[in-house]
Write a protein that holds these residues in place. Structure first.
Motif, PDB file in Angstrom:
ATOM      1  N   GLY A  56      46.321  55.808  21.056  1.00 10.92           N
ATOM      2  CA  GLY A  56      46.641  56.017  19.418  1.00 10.92           C
ATOM      3  C   GLY A  56      45.606  54.827  18.658  1.00 10.92           C
ATOM      4  N   ILE A  57      44.431  55.004  19.011  1.00 11.03           N
ATOM      5  CA  ILE A  57      43.663  53.843  18.268  1.00 11.03           C
ATOM      6  C   ILE A  57      42.311  54.361  17.877  1.00 11.03           C
ATOM      7  CG2 ILE A  57      44.628  51.759  19.295  1.00 11.03           C
ATOM      8  CD1 ILE A  57      42.063  51.642  20.836  1.00 11.03           C
ATOM      9  N   ASN A  58      41.726  53.991  16.795  1.00 13.91           N
ATOM     10  CA  ASN A  58      40.451  54.018  16.636  1.00 13.91           C
ATOM     11  C   ASN A  58      39.420  53.050  16.953  1.00 13.91           C
ATOM     12  OD1 ASN A  58      40.259  56.670  14.831  1.00 13.91           O
ATOM     13  ND2 ASN A  58      42.015  55.656  13.986  1.00 13.91           N
ATOM     14  N   ILE A  59      38.215  53.467  17.398  1.00 10.79           N
ATOM     15  CA  ILE A  59      37.345  52.230  17.669  1.00 10.79           C
ATOM     16  C   ILE A  59      36.172  52.943  16.942  1.00 10.79           C
ATOM     17  CG2 ILE A  59      38.005  51.403  20.021  1.00 10.79           C
ATOM     18  CD1 ILE A  59      35.458  53.222  20.899  1.00 10.79           C
ATOM     19  N   ASP A  60      35.110  51.755  16.232  1.00 10.38           N
ATOM     20  CA  ASP A  60      33.923  52.301  15.659  1.00 10.38           C
ATOM     21  C   ASP A  60      32.837  52.260  16.550  1.00 10.38           C
ATOM     22  OD1 ASP A  60      35.025  52.008  12.610  1.00 10.38           O
ATOM     23  OD2 ASP A  60      36.004  50.596  13.893  1.00 10.38           O
ATOM     24  N   ILE A  61      31.949  53.399  16.256  1.00 11.43           N
ATOM     25  CA  ILE A  61      30.837  53.448  17.354  1.00 11.43           C
ATOM     26  C   ILE A  61      29.813  53.883  16.383  1.00 11.43           C
ATOM     27  CG2 ILE A  61      29.641  54.813  19.143  1.00 11.43           C
ATOM     28  CD1 ILE A  61      31.960  55.442  20.249  1.00 11.43           C
ATOM     29  N   CYS A  62      28.478  53.170  16.470  1.00  8.89           N
ATOM     30  CA  CYS A  62      27.359  53.265  15.648  1.00  8.89           C
ATOM     31  C   CYS A  62      26.329  54.715  15.969  1.00  8.89           C
ATOM     32  CB  CYS A  62      26.474  52.346  15.451  1.00  8.89           C
ATOM     33  SG  CYS A  62      25.114  52.168  14.550  1.00  8.89           S
ATOM     34  N   LEU A  63      27.059  55.655  15.940  1.00  8.08           N
ATOM     35  CA  LEU A  63      26.468  56.991  16.387  1.00  8.08           C
ATOM     36  C   LEU A  63      25.183  57.477  15.562  1.00  8.08           C
ATOM     37  CD1 LEU A  63      29.594  59.431  16.749  1.00  8.08           C
ATOM     38  CD2 LEU A  63      28.445  58.202  18.595  1.00  8.08           C
ATOM     39  N   ASP A  64      24.974  56.947  14.224  1.00  6.00           N
ATOM     40  CA  ASP A  64      23.638  57.329  13.687  1.00  6.00           C
ATOM     41  C   ASP A  64      22.651  56.297  13.715  1.00  6.00           C
ATOM     42  OD1 ASP A  64      24.990  59.638  12.696  1.00  6.00           O
ATOM     43  OD2 ASP A  64      25.839  58.653  11.159  1.00  6.00           O
ATOM     44  N   GLY A  65      22.760  55.268  14.583  1.00  7.61           N
ATOM     45  CA  GLY A  65      22.004  54.169  14.590  1.00  7.61           C
ATOM     46  C   GLY A  65      21.733  53.571  15.900  1.00  7.61           C
ATOM     47  N   CYS A  66      22.141  52.361  16.131  1.00  2.00           N
ATOM     48  CA  CYS A  66      21.804  51.871  17.670  1.00  2.00           C
ATOM     49  C   CYS A  66      22.935  52.256  18.732  1.00  2.00           C
ATOM     50  CB  CYS A  66      21.986  50.277  17.498  1.00  2.00           C
ATOM     51  SG  CYS A  66      23.600  49.675  16.929  1.00  2.00           S
ATOM     52  N   GLY A  67      24.134  52.685  18.479  1.00  2.00           N
ATOM     53  CA  GLY A  67      24.918  53.191  19.627  1.00  2.00           C
ATOM     54  C   GLY A  67      26.004  52.212  19.919  1.00  2.00           C
ATOM     55  N   GLY A  68      25.908  50.901  19.142  1.00  2.00           N
ATOM     56  CA  GLY A  68      26.562  49.845  19.503  1.00  2.00           C
ATOM     57  C   GLY A  68      28.096  50.240  19.208  1.00  2.00           C
ATOM     58  N   ILE A  69      29.182  49.432  19.992  1.00  2.00           N
ATOM     59  CA  ILE A  69      30.691  49.770  19.662  1.00  2.00           C
ATOM     60  C   ILE A  69      31.322  48.304  19.255  1.00  2.00           C
ATOM     61  CG2 ILE A  69      32.403  50.597  20.894  1.00  2.00           C
ATOM     62  CD1 ILE A  69      31.005  51.756  23.089  1.00  2.00           C
ATOM     63  N   TYR A  70      32.298  48.698  18.116  1.00  2.00           N
ATOM     64  CA  TYR A  70      32.830  47.506  17.703  1.00  2.00           C
ATOM     65  C   TYR A  70      34.477  47.764  17.903  1.00  2.00           C
ATOM     66  CZ  TYR A  70      35.063  44.131  14.683  1.00  2.00           C
ATOM     67  OH  TYR A  70      35.762  43.229  13.960  1.00  2.00           O
ATOM     68  N   PHE A  71      35.131  46.616  18.599  1.00  3.63           N
ATOM     69  CA  PHE A  71      36.268  46.854  18.666  1.00  3.63           C
ATOM     70  C   PHE A  71      37.107  45.721  17.886  1.00  3.63           C
ATOM     71  CE2 PHE A  71      34.086  48.110  22.661  1.00  3.63           C
ATOM     72  CZ  PHE A  71      34.835  49.220  23.065  1.00  3.63           C
ATOM     73  N   ASP A  72      38.142  46.070  17.522  1.00  8.12           N
ATOM     74  CA  ASP A  72      38.983  44.944  16.894  1.00  8.12           C
ATOM     75  C   ASP A  72      39.646  44.489  17.808  1.00  8.12           C
ATOM     76  OD1 ASP A  72      41.521  45.974  16.719  1.00  8.12           O
ATOM     77  OD2 ASP A  72      41.166  47.172  14.836  1.00  8.12           O
ATOM     78  N   ASN A  73      40.278  43.299  17.517  1.00  9.32           N
ATOM     79  CA  ASN A  73      41.293  42.602  18.447  1.00  9.32           C
ATOM     80  C   ASN A  73      42.398  43.333  19.060  1.00  9.32           C
ATOM     81  OD1 ASN A  73      42.076  40.224  19.996  1.00  9.32           O
ATOM     82  ND2 ASN A  73      43.303  39.600  18.259  1.00  9.32           N
ATOM     83  N   ARG A  74      42.984  44.103  18.316  1.00 12.35           N
ATOM     84  CA  ARG A  74      44.327  44.928  18.928  1.00 12.35           C
ATOM     85  C   ARG A  74      43.519  46.057  19.847  1.00 12.35           C
ATOM     86  NH1 ARG A  74      48.204  49.325  17.168  1.00 12.35           N
ATOM     87  NH2 ARG A  74      46.410  50.196  16.492  1.00 12.35           N
ATOM     88  N   GLU A  75      42.412  46.486  19.480  1.00 14.74           N
ATOM     89  CA  GLU A  75      42.279  47.805  20.044  1.00 14.74           C
ATOM     90  C   GLU A  75      42.027  47.420  21.420  1.00 14.74           C
ATOM     91  OE1 GLU A  75      38.791  48.825  17.875  1.00 14.74           O
ATOM     92  OE2 GLU A  75      39.737  49.570  16.354  1.00 14.74           O
ATOM     93  N   PHE A  76      41.496  46.617  22.102  1.00 12.76           N
ATOM     94  CA  PHE A  76      41.394  46.157  23.408  1.00 12.76           C
ATOM     95  C   PHE A  76      42.636  45.990  24.115  1.00 12.76           C
ATOM     96  CE2 PHE A  76      36.925  46.750  24.130  1.00 12.76           C
ATOM     97  CZ  PHE A  76      36.949  47.064  25.460  1.00 12.76           C
ATOM     98  N   LYS A  77      43.542  45.322  23.505  1.00 14.49           N
ATOM     99  CA  LYS A  77      44.790  45.162  24.056  1.00 14.49           C
ATOM    100  C   LYS A  77      45.570  46.316  24.369  1.00 14.49           C
ATOM    101  CE  LYS A  77      45.772  40.452  22.481  1.00 14.49           C
ATOM    102  NZ  LYS A  77      46.468  39.579  21.650  1.00 14.49           N
ATOM    103  N   SER A  78      45.192  47.447  23.583  1.00 12.67           N
ATOM    104  CA  SER A  78      45.895  48.712  23.758  1.00 12.67           C
ATOM    105  C   SER A  78      45.387  49.598  24.740  1.00 12.67           C
ATOM    106  CB  SER A  78      46.019  49.871  22.472  1.00 12.67           C
ATOM    107  OG  SER A  78      44.823  49.306  21.582  1.00 12.67           O
ATOM    108  N   PHE A  79      44.301  48.845  25.517  1.00 12.58           N
ATOM    109  CA  PHE A  79      43.709  49.788  26.639  1.00 12.58           C
ATOM    110  C   PHE A  79      44.436  48.967  27.998  1.00 12.58           C
ATOM    111  CE2 PHE A  79      40.159  50.793  24.134  1.00 12.58           C
ATOM    112  CZ  PHE A  79      39.684  52.258  24.577  1.00 12.58           C
ATOM    113  N   ASP A  80      44.646  47.939  27.987  1.00 13.96           N
ATOM    114  CA  ASP A  80      45.545  47.273  29.082  1.00 13.96           C
ATOM    115  C   ASP A  80      46.509  48.023  29.233  1.00 13.96           C
ATOM    116  OD1 ASP A  80      45.963  46.051  26.833  1.00 13.96           O
ATOM    117  OD2 ASP A  80      46.645  44.286  27.815  1.00 13.96           O
TER     118      ASP A  80
END
Ligand code: ZN
Ligand code: ZN
Length: 175
Positions: free
Chosen positions: A26-50
Motif C-alpha cells: 500500500g505504498i508508493n516508491i519513487d523511481i527515476c524512470l526517465d533518467g538514471c534509474g535511481g530509487i528513492y525510499f522514504d523512511n516509512r516505505e522501507f518499514k512497510s516492507f518488513d
C-alpha cells in the motif's frame, strides 16, 4: 513519516521521478524512470516492507529492459523531499555499497547501477529477485537499524528474508 504524494526530482539527475505503487504494501516508491534509474525510499516505505510477504516485482518490472543514463555517484546530493544534504554511507560491509541518506527525514536513495551489478551475477529471475531483495535489506535495512536502534527489528527482517530465500530458491540461506 508518511508517503510523499508530490512529484519529486531525482537527487542524482534532476529528472522527475515516477511513483510506483506496491499494492501489497500500500505504498508508493519513487523511481527515476526517465533518467538514471535511481530509487528513492522514504523512511516509512522501507518499514512497510518488513514482516510482510512482499516482493519487489513492481520495482523490477518498472526498470526491466530500460536504458538509464549514467550519473556520477560521488557527487553530493540533496534530499528531494526535505531539501537537506544527503550523506553517503557504506551500507553493506560485504558488498561495499554506497547509498545516500537523509538524516533529516530518513529518506534513502539507491543508484540503479548498484542494483544492476548485483542482478547481473545471477542466471535465473528467482535468484535475481531474491538477491535484489537481500541487497535492499543489506543496504537500507542495516541503516534503519542504525537510525532506529531497534535490533529486534533487524532480526525479524533477517528471519523473514531467510524464509523468502528458502521459498524462492529452495536452498539454505547464509543469513
Ligand atoms: Zn535520476
Ligand atoms: Zn530529507
Amino acid at each position: 513519516m508518511a508517503d510523499n504524494f508530490k512529484t519529486i526530482k531525482c537527487p542524482a539527475c534532476q529528472k522527475e521521478m515516477h511513483k510506483i505503487f506496491i499494492p501489497a504494501a500500500g505504498i508508493n516508491i519513487d523511481i527515476c524512470l526517465d533518467g538514471c534509474g535511481g530509487i528513492y525510499f522514504d523512511n516509512r516505505e522501507f518499514k512497510s516492507f518488513d514482516e510482510q510477504h512482499e516482493n519487489i516485482d513492481e520495482i523490477l518490472n518498472a526498470i526491466k529492459g530500460k536504458e538509464f543514463i549514467k550519473v556520477d555517484e560521488n557527487l553530493p546530493r540533496t534530499c528531494p523531499v526535505c531539501g537537506a544534504k544527503m550523506v553517503k554511507n557504506y551500507a553493506s560491509v560485504k558488498k561495499e555499497v554506497q547509498i545516500d541518506e537523509c538524516y533529516a527525514c530518513g529518506g534513502k536513495f539507491l543508484d540503479n547501477s548498484e542494483l544492476t551489478k548485483i542482478r547481473a551475477q545471477y542466471s535465473t529471475e528467482a535468484e535475481r529477485t531474491a538477491d535484489t531483495m537481500e541487497y535492499l535489506y543489506n543496504t537500507v535495512g542495516v541503516k534503519l537499524k542504525a537510525l532506529d536502534a531497534k535490533r529486534e527489528k533487524l532480526a525479524q527482517e533477517r528471519s523473514w528474508l531467510k524464509r523468502f530465500f528458502d521459498s524462492l530458491v529452495g536452498m539454505d540461506s547464509k543469513i
